[in-house]
Design an enzyme around this catalytic site. Sequence first.
Site, short mmCIF file in Angstrom:
data_model
loop_
_atom_site.label_atom_id
_atom_site.label_comp_id
_atom_site.label_asym_id
_atom_site.label_seq_id
_atom_site.Cartn_x
_atom_site.Cartn_y
_atom_site.Cartn_z
CG HIS A 65 5.50 5.41 -1.14
ND1 HIS A 65 5.32 4.02 -1.46
CD2 HIS A 65 6.96 5.43 -1.69
CE1 HIS A 65 6.43 3.55 -2.02
NE2 HIS A 65 7.30 4.42 -1.93
CG ASP A 66 0.37 11.55 2.52
OD1 ASP A 66 -0.32 10.57 2.66
OD2 ASP A 66 0.36 12.46 2.86
N PRO A 162 5.70 4.82 -8.55
CG PRO A 162 6.94 6.11 -8.41
CD PRO A 162 5.78 5.79 -8.43
CG ASP A 252 26.37 12.91 -1.58
OD1 ASP A 252 25.17 12.54 -2.22
OD2 ASP A 252 27.27 12.24 -1.17
#
Length: 324
Positions: A65-66, A162, A252
């Site tokens: 977000h940064d 997004p 994973d």
Amino acid sequence: MESPKFVVLSLVLLLTSATISSAQLSSGFYNNICPNVEQLVRSAVTQKFQQTFVTAPATLRLYFHDCFVRGCDASIMLANSNAEKDHPDDISLAGDGFDTVIKAKAAVDSDPKCRNKVSCADILALATRDVVNLAGGPFYSVELGRRDGRISTIASVQRHLPGPGFNLDQLNSLFSTNGLSQTDMIALSGAHTIGFSHCNRFSKRIYNFSPRNRIDPTLNLQYAFQLRQMCPLRVDPRIAINMDPVTPQKFDNQYFKNLQQGRGLFISDQVLFTDARSKATVNLFASNEEAFQKAFIDAITKLGRVGVKTGNQGEIRFDCTRPN
């Protein structure tokens, strides 16, 4: 004697190459400034991670977000009356991510050599690598040399992140604005392997998808009913749902295996498998964890270069939550 024109031209070239080279991040940036910066950050992050697993997804999401808003400049950390972090898209960032950076900054500043020499932006980049690795993901080298931004506004977040309902074109267009390819986007979506979400981000998919289908037809039906149980209609908005129901605390490639079975939590997750243009990459990452890890390292390294401030741009913040 050289013509004045030539001298001016070579001076221009010299200046441009200086600008370009100062914009280069490097993994050894602090070698002579704060040589043990990585160990200092690592020990603070490890301590925080041992207290709560949420440290991992929270820090990783904070970094993303940064970087997508004003570049990787720790502007997300700034607290003011009109800050990025108060935008609806950021309000759900877990406090544990912010706390991780603040604790790591205190650890770095406890070394007199390093005090106020390492940017909050670089500390966030290092902490992100450390949480990925602590959660079972790869260890990778982090490019450093970012400086901290001084500006953070709610408005700058608008249309830069997004949404859970994005389709492939919307995802690709937003990521390509930040110099990231479709493969980068799919690899970074794989971070949802340790993510969690609140019910309101996907309730439409399980209750009122469309007039014809109550449940999104791309959603595994059994999974949809499990989600309905965890997210009844009048659910407590604080309830958190794991984005990877199989190995929620392990970084994973299970996320991609889930997509193959219709168990992507968001539309923007499942579309990676249902859209023919991205399906092959999902299948590759599902069958080959090494391919996913390599693509993730490439993508998060490229993410770390987005809109960075270097040289004498920005500042080294003394307190990560406010400009100097």
